[in-house]
Design an enzyme around this catalytic site. Structure first.
Site, short mmCIF file in Angstrom:
data_model
loop_
_atom_site.label_atom_id
_atom_site.label_comp_id
_atom_site.label_asym_id
_atom_site.label_seq_id
_atom_site.Cartn_x
_atom_site.Cartn_y
_atom_site.Cartn_z
N GLU A 1 48.13 84.93 87.39
CA GLU A 1 47.25 85.12 88.55
C GLU A 1 47.82 86.01 89.67
O GLU A 1 47.79 85.63 90.84
CB GLU A 1 46.87 83.75 89.12
CG GLU A 1 46.24 82.84 88.09
CD GLU A 1 45.91 81.45 88.60
OE1 GLU A 1 46.28 81.12 89.74
OE2 GLU A 1 45.29 80.68 87.85
N GLU B 1 42.84 78.71 78.59
CA GLU B 1 42.60 77.48 79.36
C GLU B 1 41.11 77.12 79.33
O GLU B 1 40.49 76.88 80.37
CB GLU B 1 43.06 77.67 80.82
CG GLU B 1 44.51 78.14 80.94
CD GLU B 1 45.01 78.23 82.39
OE1 GLU B 1 44.39 77.66 83.29
OE2 GLU B 1 46.05 78.89 82.58
C1 GLA Z 1 45.31 77.60 86.60
C2 GLA Z 1 46.68 77.46 85.96
C3 GLA Z 1 46.75 76.22 85.11
C4 GLA Z 1 46.16 75.03 85.81
C5 GLA Z 1 44.77 75.34 86.24
C6 GLA Z 1 44.18 74.13 86.90
O1 GLA Z 1 44.37 78.07 85.73
O2 GLA Z 1 47.01 78.55 85.15
O3 GLA Z 1 48.08 75.96 84.83
O4 GLA Z 1 46.95 74.68 86.91
O5 GLA Z 1 44.82 76.41 87.14
O6 GLA Z 1 44.54 72.95 86.27
#
Ligand code: GLA
Length: 359
Positions: free
Chosen positions: A157, A264
């Site tokens: 990010e 994710e």
């Molecule tokens: C981001 C992070 C993850 C997690 C999510 C929320 O996407 O990459 O590790 O912390 O936020 O759970």
């Protein structure tokens, strides 16, 4: 005699029909997708002590991502102290059961320990000191799991939320400028040349964010930085992304020669909201039939796209195991339950599960 045989046939037929109408879990996601990509799940060390969660993990998934255990804050809480317990137990579990592990993550502006950015007097450290600390951290962590972790989210990010800006104004950026990104990849590659290294981010399907992520990836590749892939986080909702946006994103990233992983995945039943708030009086958080229908359609659509891009997509990981526990409960709306996964609160496959494996 004939009568008895007839009876037997009828009983057998009834049994077969019964089996068809009540699907038996002899296969898991990993089996349905074995010719496509590994199917993973984010876990905590505690999940691996719960027999129900363990049964589900082993029957469905063939890759694990530590949800929090390898993030910088949890694993490296003080300069001279690492906390290996949870991360070690997740890797040991994966090894014992022949599962892959995606390491997550080595450099992020959140869940980073405060000490990293300050000297003993509490003043900000210099760029040289911060890069040295980043190098020590990455070298130590990657080395410990060398050969056991096949892929790492190296930088998480780094792009700003503001579409008119490029890199996020994090402490990493304030102290090091954009150098920290390339350096993080170099340190990780040096520590384990065999690991596949990813840049990982969210909202990558939105055209404005996609363009900025692409720009960063291209810059890194042009500079010869050892980056192999891009992680599409895929914290989605029943309302987005559209299929066209997703396809364009995958194609655009793949055009750089990078592998793409969905890192994710969850599909919230609510629209995306940036700010945290309380659940309002009268606001429902039920898994209503119309939302379930929308969720089924969205999951079916995105998995169809993943299958179409099997040459490019080398992993799909869900963020949490079942609707019993998801980070989206109470986030960003306090007091609100969410249902973003394929298994219900009793660990049973939801209707949407059967859609995802029906192809
Ligand atoms: C981001 C992070 C993850 C997690 C999510 C929320 O996407 O990459 O590790 O912390 O936020 O759970």
């Amino acid at each position: 005699m004939l009568k008895r045989e007839g009876c037997f046939l009828i009983i057998m037929l009834a049994a077969i029909l019964q089996l068809k109408s009540q699907p038996v879990q002899s296969k898991g996601l990993k089996d349905y997708y074995k010719n496509y990509f590994p199917v993973g799940v984010a876990v905590s060390a505690a999940d691996l002590k719960d027999p129900g969660e363990v049964a589900l993990i082993l029957s469905q998934f063939n890759s694990l991502t530590p949800e929090n255990a390898m993030k910088m804050g949890p694993i490296h809480p003080e300069e001279n102290r690492y906390n290996w317990k949870d991360a070690d137990s997740i890797v040991a579990f994966a090894q014992a059961h022949g599962l892959k592990v995606r390491g997550h993550n080595l450099c992020w502006h959140e869940q980073a320990p405060k000490w990293m950015f300050r000297d003993s007097l509490g003043n900000p450290v210099s760029k040289e000191v911060l890069l040295k600390r980043l190098k020590d951290h990455i070298t130590t962590v990657v080395n410990r799991y060398k050969g056991k972790i096949y892929a790492w989210d190296v930088v998480n990010e780094a792009i700003d939320d503001d579409s008119t800006k490029f890199l996020r104004n994090s402490l990493w950026y304030q102290i090091c400028g954009d150098d920290f990104i390339a350096k993080a990849f170099e340190y990780a590659h040096e520590a384990d040349p065999g690991a596949i290294l990813f840049y990982n981010d969210y909202n990558t399907e939105r055209p404005e964010k996609r363009g900025r992520v692409y720009r960063l990836l291209k810059q890194l590749l042009d500079a010869g930085v050892p980056i192999n892939g891009v992680g599409i986080q895929a914290h989605w909702s029943v309302y987005e992304p559209g299929q066209k946006e997703l396809v364009e994103t995958i194609k655009k990233f793949a055009s750089l020669g990078l592998k793409v992983q969905v890192t994710e995945l969850d599909i919230s039943i609510y629209p995306w909201e940036k700010n945290q708030r309380m659940l309002r009086p009268g606001e429902s958080d039920a898994y209503a039939a119309d939302l379930e229908k929308k969720q089924i359609e969205k999951f079916a659509e995105v998995f169809k796209t993943f299958r179409q891009f099997r040459e490019v997509i080398t992993g799909v990981t869900f963020w949490n195991i079942s609707d019993r526990n998801t980070w989206l409960d109470n986030y960003p709306v306090h007091g609100r339950k969410n249902y973003p996964l394929l298994f219900d609160q009793k660990f049973q496959p939801k209707k949407v599960y059967w859609k995802v494996v029906d192809f």
